[in-house]
Scaffold this active site. Structure first.
Site, PDB file in Angstrom:
ATOM      1  N   GLU A 168      -5.429  -0.057   0.159  1.00 45.46           N
ATOM      2  CA  GLU A 168      -4.841   1.019   0.958  1.00 45.46           C
ATOM      3  C   GLU A 168      -3.677   1.741   0.270  1.00 45.46           C
ATOM      4  O   GLU A 168      -2.540   1.716   0.765  1.00 45.46           O
ATOM      5  CB  GLU A 168      -4.383   0.485   2.321  1.00 45.46           C
ATOM      6  CG  GLU A 168      -5.525  -0.066   3.153  1.00 45.46           C
ATOM      7  CD  GLU A 168      -5.088  -0.533   4.537  1.00 45.46           C
ATOM      8  OE1 GLU A 168      -3.904  -0.407   4.885  1.00 45.46           O
ATOM      9  OE2 GLU A 168      -5.950  -1.040   5.278  1.00 45.46           O
ATOM     10  N   GLU A 358     -12.159  -4.157   5.579  1.00 42.58           N
ATOM     11  CA  GLU A 358     -11.274  -4.526   6.692  1.00 42.58           C
ATOM     12  C   GLU A 358     -11.747  -3.813   7.942  1.00 42.58           C
ATOM     13  O   GLU A 358     -11.999  -2.600   7.918  1.00 42.58           O
ATOM     14  CB  GLU A 358      -9.817  -4.110   6.461  1.00 42.58           C
ATOM     15  CG  GLU A 358      -9.043  -4.991   5.543  1.00 42.58           C
ATOM     16  CD  GLU A 358      -7.561  -4.616   5.473  1.00 42.58           C
ATOM     17  OE1 GLU A 358      -7.010  -4.089   6.464  1.00 42.58           O
ATOM     18  OE2 GLU A 358      -6.980  -4.847   4.401  1.00 42.58           O
TER      19      GLU A 358
HETATM   20  O1  IFM Z   1      -2.457  -6.185   8.204  1.00 44.15           O
HETATM   21  C1  IFM Z   1      -2.905  -4.958   7.715  1.00 44.15           C
HETATM   22  C2  IFM Z   1      -3.411  -5.106   6.295  1.00 44.15           C
HETATM   23  O2  IFM Z   1      -2.435  -5.628   5.462  1.00 44.15           O
HETATM   24  C3  IFM Z   1      -3.825  -3.771   5.750  1.00 44.15           C
HETATM   25  N1  IFM Z   1      -4.733  -3.091   6.642  1.00 44.15           N
HETATM   26  C4  IFM Z   1      -4.409  -3.045   8.038  1.00 44.15           C
HETATM   27  C5  IFM Z   1      -4.031  -4.414   8.561  1.00 44.15           C
HETATM   28  C6  IFM Z   1      -3.666  -4.338  10.050  1.00 44.15           C
HETATM   29  O3  IFM Z   1      -2.559  -3.508  10.230  1.00 44.15           O
END
Ligand code: IFM
Length: 444
Positions: A168, A358
């Site tokens: 990210e 994710e």
């Molecule tokens: O916890 C975070 C992760 O580190 C990166 N993506 C989003 C998740 C939830 O906020």
């Protein structure tokens, strides 16, 4: 949900994801250097709960028991991140073998349990020494990242399934370098482009280092989202949505997939900001990735906002009728299908296979029907996109267990496994058992 879950192909990766600072703790063990998150979380007022990640899930000590959870959840894959300052405490140069040994054991532990390893090289915990030297504002950080990637690939590259270079970069830029609510706590809109460019340059250099050293698949993962005009009939709102789409999605996707910036980047940042770009950078950044990681949580709504707003848009609250997680995030599973179809439509042959690296939701209960419904609907959205021909190779739930949710401390719980932070007791939630059934194909 009563409909049968669609069938997923053999070899589809069912995983969970975590990151080093969010779970490991032990900030000083075995020669580890400080990271920007060690520094930031100790600054008063940065974390809503007043916590730090000094202990988090104590995973540095409990890693073996934690890996035992993965087969219980039905996982055949696991995405974790490595802490750069555990391995190179000075950012470059001296390699701390005890830090590398930790990840070496972790990878062997995964393979011993029949789990494919998907390491992420950078999930936001930059060595503090590199931040002191300018962090991602400097080209030297991109070069240091390539050195680190090579060190890691040489050591564990023979046993991992794929390397994720950056996690990210968009959120790291916006929350960490523009809004100042994540490490390193900078609020510098003017130089945001430098941070983006150097992260992407580091990514491209790292992909090359991984290919040369370990000949393994490499790609980055970004938080991507459909950007929706609050009033779809308003021309101003539609333009605002397009502007935010550039900043959230396209300014990362175009360079890595097409090897060039979107046309509107220069107008957005101005020629001075773009002076950090050197000849040949676009080719490095556009080095062919073997996969694209998609982190998806929810779409974003925007309006045009006030005419003097420097961003040209304003984030709007989501429609009131949508269900929301404990974090207040709206639940819109069909937007994940839209996003995946849009990637294929926009990038066509430049789009490599996708892993959803994710997806998940914050919900505190042990009997977490809310999370089961969230995951069920989003997995169906992935299946829908696959049925439309999008090449998707895996789905990773965020997260394996409750952990240190950055500026929220441990107050937001994303785990398939509940963690009691007083005792470090782990307990599989209802959603964890549901995930095991999903991965075993028992819901189809
Ligand atoms: O916890 C975070 C992760 O580190 C990166 N993506 C989003 C998740 C939830 O906020």
């Amino acid at each position: 949900m009563t409909d049968r879950m669609p069938h997923f192909p053999a070899g589809f990766a069912w995983g969970t994801a975590t990151s080093s600072y969010q779970i490991e703790g032990s900030p000083h063990a075995d020669g580890k250097g400080a990271s920007i998150w060690d520094t930031f979380s100790h600054r008063p007022g940065t974390i809503a709960t007043g916590e730090t990640g000094d202990v988090a899930c104590d995973h540095y000590n409990r890693w073996s028991d934690d890996l035992d959870l993965l087969p219980q959840l039905g996982c055949n894959a696991y995405r974790f991140s490595l802490s750069w300052p555990r391995i190179l405490p000075e950012g470059t140069g001296h390699v701390e073998s005890r830090g590398l040994d930790f990840y070496d054991r972790l990878v062997d532990g995964l393979l011993a349990r029949g789990i494919a390893a998907f390491p992420t090289l950078y999930h936001w915990d930059l060595p503090q020494v590199l931040q002191d030297a300018g962090g991602w504002y400097e080209r030297s950080t991109a070069e240091a990242f390539a050195e680190y990637a090579r060190v890691v690939a040489e050591r564990i590259g023979d046993r991992v399934s794929a390397f994720v270079t950056l996690n990210e970069p968009g959120i790291h830029t916006s929350l960490g370098h523009v809004l100042g609510v994540h490490a390193p706590g900078a609020t510098d809109l003017e130089r945001a482009y430098w941070v983006i460019h150097h992260q992407l340059l580091g990514h491209g250099l790292a992909v090359r280092a991984i290919h040369e050293t370990a000949d393994k698949p490499a790609g980055l993962t970004n938080n991507l989202a459909p950007i929706l005009a609050l009033d779809p009939s308003s021309r101003e709102d539609i333009l605002a949505a397009d502007r935010m789409d550039l900043l959230f999605n396209r300014q990362y996707l175009d360079p890595v997939l097409l090897g060039r910036n979107p046309a509107d980047v220069e107008a957005t940042y101005g020629p001075t900001a773009l002076q950090v770009v050197r000849e040949g950078d676009a080719q490095i950044i556009g080095t062919r990735m073997d996969f694209l990681g998609v982190n998806y949580y929810n779409p974003q709504w925007v309006t045009a906002g006030a005419p003097d707003n420097p961003l040209g848009f304003e984030i709007a609250p989501p429609p009131k009728d949508l269900p929301r997680s404990a974090f207040g995030w709206p639940v819109v599973p069909e937007s994940l299908t839209d996003l995946l179809l849009r990637l294929r439509a926009d990038y066509t042959r430049a789009l490599p296979p996708i892993y959803v690296l994710e997806n998940g939701t914050s919900w505190p209960d042990m009997h977490d029907r809310f999370r089961i419904d969230y995951l069920d609907a989003h997995v169906r959205s992935v299946a829908h996109a696959m049925a439309e021909g999008v090449d998707i190779r895996g789905y990773f739930c965020w997260s394996l267990m409750d952990n240190f949710e950055w500026a929220e401390g441990t107050s937001q719980r994303f785990g398939l496994v509940h963690v009691d932070f007083m005792t470090q007791q782990r307990t599989v939630r209802d959603s964890g058992r549901w995930f095991a059934d999903l991965a075993a194909g028992l819901l189809g």
